[in-house]
Design a protein around this motif. Structure first.
Motif, PDB file in Angstrom:
ATOM      1  N   VAL A  75       0.850  -1.182   0.000  1.00  0.00           N
ATOM      2  CA  VAL A  75       0.000   0.000   0.000  1.00  0.00           C
ATOM      3  C   VAL A  75       0.885   1.231   0.000  1.00  0.00           C
ATOM      4  O   VAL A  75       1.679   1.436   0.923  1.00  0.00           O
ATOM      5  N   ALA A  76       0.780   2.047  -1.042  1.00  0.00           N
ATOM      6  CA  ALA A  76       1.471   3.335  -1.112  1.00  0.00           C
ATOM      7  C   ALA A  76       0.435   4.418  -0.878  1.00  0.00           C
ATOM      8  O   ALA A  76      -0.571   4.488  -1.597  1.00  0.00           O
ATOM      9  N   GLY A  77       0.636   5.239   0.116  1.00  0.00           N
ATOM     10  CA  GLY A  77      -0.364   6.237   0.441  1.00  0.00           C
ATOM     11  C   GLY A  77       0.140   7.271   1.415  1.00  0.00           C
ATOM     12  O   GLY A  77       1.342   7.381   1.678  1.00  0.00           O
ATOM     13  N   THR A  78      -0.768   8.027   1.974  1.00  0.00           N
ATOM     14  CA  THR A  78      -0.419   9.081   2.917  1.00  0.00           C
ATOM     15  C   THR A  78      -1.346   9.035   4.123  1.00  0.00           C
ATOM     16  O   THR A  78      -2.499   8.606   4.030  1.00  0.00           O
ATOM     17  N   ILE A  79      -0.827   9.483   5.245  1.00  0.00           N
ATOM     18  CA  ILE A  79      -1.605   9.727   6.450  1.00  0.00           C
ATOM     19  C   ILE A  79      -1.241  11.128   6.914  1.00  0.00           C
ATOM     20  O   ILE A  79      -0.055  11.473   6.983  1.00  0.00           O
ATOM     21  N   THR A  80      -2.246  11.936   7.221  1.00  0.00           N
ATOM     22  CA  THR A  80      -2.012  13.316   7.635  1.00  0.00           C
ATOM     23  C   THR A  80      -2.034  13.428   9.150  1.00  0.00           C
ATOM     24  O   THR A  80      -2.894  12.843   9.819  1.00  0.00           O
ATOM     25  N   VAL A  81      -1.063  14.165   9.686  1.00  0.00           N
ATOM     26  CA  VAL A  81      -0.980  14.376  11.135  1.00  0.00           C
ATOM     27  C   VAL A  81      -0.993  15.874  11.412  1.00  0.00           C
ATOM     28  O   VAL A  81      -0.606  16.689  10.566  1.00  0.00           O
ATOM     29  N   GLY A  82      -1.442  16.214  12.608  1.00  0.00           N
ATOM     30  CA  GLY A  82      -1.478  17.609  13.011  1.00  0.00           C
ATOM     31  C   GLY A  82      -0.185  18.047  13.656  1.00  0.00           C
ATOM     32  O   GLY A  82       0.670  17.233  14.022  1.00  0.00           O
ATOM     33  N   GLY A  83      -0.041  19.361  13.819  1.00  0.00           N
ATOM     34  CA  GLY A  83       1.161  19.917  14.412  1.00  0.00           C
ATOM     35  C   GLY A  83       1.179  19.864  15.926  1.00  0.00           C
ATOM     36  O   GLY A  83       2.240  20.031  16.535  1.00  0.00           O
ATOM     37  N   ASP A 107     -10.651  30.236   5.224  1.00  0.00           N
ATOM     38  CA  ASP A 107     -10.771  30.205   3.763  1.00  0.00           C
ATOM     39  C   ASP A 107      -9.401  30.125   3.089  1.00  0.00           C
ATOM     40  O   ASP A 107      -9.237  29.472   2.062  1.00  0.00           O
ATOM     41  N   ASN A 108      -8.403  30.770   3.680  1.00  0.00           N
ATOM     42  CA  ASN A 108      -7.047  30.736   3.124  1.00  0.00           C
ATOM     43  C   ASN A 108      -6.289  29.567   3.737  1.00  0.00           C
ATOM     44  O   ASN A 108      -6.027  29.555   4.945  1.00  0.00           O
ATOM     45  N   PRO A 109      -5.910  28.551   2.940  1.00  0.00           N
ATOM     46  CA  PRO A 109      -5.199  27.382   3.489  1.00  0.00           C
ATOM     47  C   PRO A 109      -3.914  27.745   4.214  1.00  0.00           C
ATOM     48  O   PRO A 109      -3.498  27.037   5.124  1.00  0.00           O
ATOM     49  N   ASN A 110      -3.291  28.851   3.822  1.00  0.00           N
ATOM     50  CA  ASN A 110      -2.038  29.238   4.471  1.00  0.00           C
ATOM     51  C   ASN A 110      -2.244  29.710   5.903  1.00  0.00           C
ATOM     52  O   ASN A 110      -1.292  29.820   6.668  1.00  0.00           O
ATOM     53  N   ASP A 111      -3.490  30.006   6.267  1.00  0.00           N
ATOM     54  CA  ASP A 111      -3.801  30.421   7.632  1.00  0.00           C
ATOM     55  C   ASP A 111      -4.268  29.253   8.496  1.00  0.00           C
ATOM     56  O   ASP A 111      -4.538  29.429   9.685  1.00  0.00           O
ATOM     57  N   ALA A 112      -4.367  28.055   7.904  1.00  0.00           N
ATOM     58  CA  ALA A 112      -4.827  26.883   8.644  1.00  0.00           C
ATOM     59  C   ALA A 112      -3.738  26.394   9.591  1.00  0.00           C
ATOM     60  O   ALA A 112      -2.551  26.678   9.396  1.00  0.00           O
ATOM     61  N   PRO A 113      -4.105  25.647  10.638  1.00  0.00           N
ATOM     62  CA  PRO A 113      -3.091  25.067  11.530  1.00  0.00           C
ATOM     63  C   PRO A 113      -2.164  24.140  10.731  1.00  0.00           C
ATOM     64  O   PRO A 113      -2.567  23.561   9.719  1.00  0.00           O
ATOM     65  N   PRO A 114      -0.916  23.984  11.163  1.00  0.00           N
ATOM     66  CA  PRO A 114       0.036  23.172  10.391  1.00  0.00           C
ATOM     67  C   PRO A 114      -0.334  21.687  10.385  1.00  0.00           C
ATOM     68  O   PRO A 114      -0.753  21.141  11.405  1.00  0.00           O
ATOM     69  N   THR A 115      -0.175  21.071   9.233  1.00  0.00           N
ATOM     70  CA  THR A 115      -0.357  19.627   9.097  1.00  0.00           C
ATOM     71  C   THR A 115       0.754  19.074   8.217  1.00  0.00           C
ATOM     72  O   THR A 115       1.352  19.798   7.416  1.00  0.00           O
ATOM     73  N   ALA A 116       1.029  17.801   8.377  1.00  0.00           N
ATOM     74  CA  ALA A 116       1.994  17.103   7.524  1.00  0.00           C
ATOM     75  C   ALA A 116       1.314  15.887   6.928  1.00  0.00           C
ATOM     76  O   ALA A 116       0.754  15.063   7.656  1.00  0.00           O
ATOM     77  N   ARG A 117       1.332  15.811   5.623  1.00  0.00           N
ATOM     78  CA  ARG A 117       0.803  14.627   4.945  1.00  0.00           C
ATOM     79  C   ARG A 117       1.985  13.714   4.673  1.00  0.00           C
ATOM     80  O   ARG A 117       2.811  13.967   3.797  1.00  0.00           O
ATOM     81  N   MET A 118       2.078  12.642   5.455  1.00  0.00           N
ATOM     82  CA  MET A 118       3.261  11.782   5.452  1.00  0.00           C
ATOM     83  C   MET A 118       3.053  10.586   4.530  1.00  0.00           C
ATOM     84  O   MET A 118       2.109   9.803   4.698  1.00  0.00           O
ATOM     85  N   PHE A 119       3.958  10.463   3.576  1.00  0.00           N
ATOM     86  CA  PHE A 119       3.905   9.369   2.613  1.00  0.00           C
ATOM     87  C   PHE A 119       4.535   8.113   3.198  1.00  0.00           C
ATOM     88  O   PHE A 119       5.536   8.167   3.917  1.00  0.00           O
ATOM     89  N   TYR A 120       3.959   6.971   2.871  1.00  0.00           N
ATOM     90  CA  TYR A 120       4.490   5.692   3.332  1.00  0.00           C
ATOM     91  C   TYR A 120       4.218   4.616   2.296  1.00  0.00           C
ATOM     92  O   TYR A 120       3.327   4.747   1.449  1.00  0.00           O
ATOM     93  N   VAL A 121       5.012   3.579   2.355  1.00  0.00           N
ATOM     94  CA  VAL A 121       4.716   2.340   1.633  1.00  0.00           C
ATOM     95  C   VAL A 121       4.765   1.219   2.656  1.00  0.00           C
ATOM     96  O   VAL A 121       5.782   1.015   3.323  1.00  0.00           O
ATOM     97  N   ALA A 122       3.643   0.526   2.802  1.00  0.00           N
ATOM     98  CA  ALA A 122       3.526  -0.576   3.762  1.00  0.00           C
ATOM     99  C   ALA A 122       3.439  -1.895   3.009  1.00  0.00           C
ATOM    100  O   ALA A 122       2.691  -2.017   2.033  1.00  0.00           O
ATOM    101  N   TYR A 123       4.199  -2.882   3.469  1.00  0.00           N
ATOM    102  CA  TYR A 123       4.195  -4.219   2.882  1.00  0.00           C
ATOM    103  C   TYR A 123       3.646  -5.195   3.910  1.00  0.00           C
ATOM    104  O   TYR A 123       4.183  -5.337   5.012  1.00  0.00           O
TER     105      TYR A 123
END
Length: 560
Positions: A75-83, A107-123
């Protein structure tokens, strides 16, 4: 990936060394993530996630390890985490606020709280009972390096093959089925750190949230918790596997996972105290340990190139002798500073000549203190040749005959193109993922990278942490804290004798100085190989490393 650094003082040195230890390509502007596949007739159906900007991709394959054919699902995908933890609790796996969270994004995404969309490959091994199947979370370091190195070099089902100690010609590179994949004993998840590979960061103050010792570890902790929930793996035996800066990340991460007992932690090419680095110790006068801890690596390298005035027949007994000298006569001499008698200084210099092959007069002019870059530059200076930093067995033409220290790493130049090609080709052709995204070879390509080395110590005053660590960043306390709070957790320490980025004796020294009861030392096992920083570049070493790690997992998966 790093240099020793007193908090707030040596950031330029840190960033300069990072560019060397984490091999990088040209700098690009950070792209807007778009993992929607381009039209490909052979692309299998991939169920979309809740995030409209990306599609997770599920593929199947098989790999033969030790004569056993293992069918797996990738599975190649992403999981998003908060700051932050409170913010993270409001998010779904796709990074959107949960319906009942009451959160309304600006409305402006740049003003949203920080998030990281982390890529992974799970076997995942097919038809394996998840509750009894170990799972290994693997990542590289940098800081700011993606996990393509471990993914395409160590325990994944495919790996890229390059000639050991040589710079291969250009493409095509050989990407083969990996007979040393760890899938024979465990499922494995390769994770790109925020801002690296295919992981992306978003929102206000995103760099502050994720680019630092603590923010980075917190992001991985939130990722692992979310992954365990998404795939229902909470009751599986759990392991961390970090390389290079991934080892201090593992120490902090293990402490952060305070309600998740880990079965084991695998540390490859370790540094936990940055004051011990052989990179730039002259910037930290009065701290002489780095010179002594790097000496066995200098000796191993001189032995490898037959540069010693008297060549020992076997490496291991020779290194035992050098290690003893490093911690006794050599360290005692360094600690005396300007009070060291001239006759004793001369005797130490002559002894160092015998152990390193460097000229005695050069050693005296260096005041008995030679850093890693100076050694790489000087050992084969008579041949106008520079040796590697990540792996001193590699060598290349000297770039600047008049420089005091080496200006590049022949090992990085020898293998980076192959790994860059391999991860992109494999993602597209095998995993059917990321056809329109740039795989970032370094977080620096994003343009907002600046690493915060401040660190809050764990478990002080009966609570969640003490004050920031004021010296050069040191996370030995974190690992010791977790080993004390989980005395069944085992640690597997590995490295290469020819690694100047994280000298092997430094890792041994740090383990024997963990602030914990001596009885817990038996939970640590040591494994060193005839290789450099990336031990898996050598096929025979990777074969032994697989056998050792597989044995470690089998002996600890029951929690005994």
């Amino acid at each position: 990936m790093f240099t020793p650094r007193h908090a707030g003082r040596l950031l330029p040195a840190l960033l300069a060394a990072a560019a060397v230890l984490a091999p990088t390509c040209r700098i690009y502007a950070q792209d807007t993530p778009d993992d929607k596949p381009a039209p490909h007739a052979d692309r299998p159906h991939a169920a979309p996630s809740a995030d409209a900007t990306t599609l997770d991709s599920t593929t199947e394959g098989s790999v033969t390890v030790g004569g056993q054919s293992i069918a797996y699902r990738a599975v190649a995908g992403t999981i998003t985490v908060g700051g932050t933890d409170p913010q993270d609790a409001t998010l779904g796996f796709d990074g959107k606020p949960l319906p009942d969270s009451g959160v309304k994004l600006p409305d402006n995404p740049n003003d949203a709280p920080p998030t990281a969309r982390m890529f992974y490959v799970a076997y995942f091994k097919k038809d394996a009972a998840a509750e009894h199947r170990p799972i290994l979370f693997a990542y590289n370091g940098g800081p700011g390096s993606p996990t393509m190195w471990l993914h395409m070099g160590s325990f994944g089902p495919k790996r890229v093959v390059t000639p050991d100690t040589e710079h291969k010609e250009g493409a095509p590179y050989s990407i083969v089925s990996n007979p040393y994949s760890i899938l024979d004993v465990a499922d494995i998840v390769f994770i790109d750190a925020p801002g690296t590979g295919l992981s992306r960061t978003f929102g206000k103050n995103k760099a502050d949230a994720f680019y630092g010792v603590d923010g980075d570890a917190h992001a991985f902790e939130r990722f692992i918790r979310r992954f365990l929930s998404k795939y229902d793996r909470w009751n599986s035996p759990k392991y961390l596997f970090g390389e290079s800066y991934g080892t201090p990340r593992s120490a902090v991460l293990a402490a952060d996972l305070n309600s998740v007992d880990l079965n084991g932690v695998i540390l490859l090419s370790q540094i936990l105290s940055f004051d011990n680095s052989a990179d730039g110790p002259q910037e930290n006068p009065g701290v002489d340990q780095p010179y002594a801890l790097a000496l066995p690596t200098y000796a191993a390298t001189a032995w490898y190139f037959h540069k010693l005035p008297s060549q020992p027949g076997a490496l291991k007994p020779f290194l035992d002798e050098v290690q003893h000298f490093a911690l006794t006569d050599y360290m005692a001499a360094l600690l005396q500073g300007s009070e060291l008698p001239a006759a004793q200084k001369q005797a130490i210099a002559e002894k160092l000549h015998g152990y390193t092959g460097l000229p005695t007069d050069y050693i005296l002019r260096a005041n008995l203190r030679i850093n890693g870059g100076e050694f790489s530059k000087t050992l084969k200076l008579d041949e106008t040749t520079t040796i590697g930093r990540l792996d001193t067995r590699y060598q290349g033409p000297d770039m600047d005959p008049l420089s005091q220290s080496t200006s590049y790493d022949p090992q990085s130049d020898a293998i980076t193109s192959a790994w860059n090609t391999a991860i992109n080709s494999y993602l597209h052709n095998d995993l059917k993922y990321a056809f329109q995204s740039t795989y970032l070879m370094s977080a620096r390509q994003g343009g907002d990278f600046s690493w915060n080395m401040d660190h809050r110590l764990p478990g002080r005053f009966g609570g969640g942490g003490g004050g920031s660590h004021e010296q050069g960043t040191n996370v030995m306390t974190d690992l010791a804290y977790r080993m004390k709070s989980n005395p069944k957790m085992k640690v597997f320490l590995a490295g290469g004798h020819y690694d100047l980025a994280t000298p092997y004796f430094e890792g041994i020294f740090e383990m024997h100085h963990l602030p914990m009861p001596d009885s817990l030392q038996s939970n640590i096992s040591y494994h060193y190989y005839e290789a450099g920083h990336m031990i898996y570049v050598n096929d025979e070493v990777l074969k032994q490393f697989h056998s050792d790690v597989a044995g470690f997992i089998k002996s600890t998966e029951s929690g005994q």
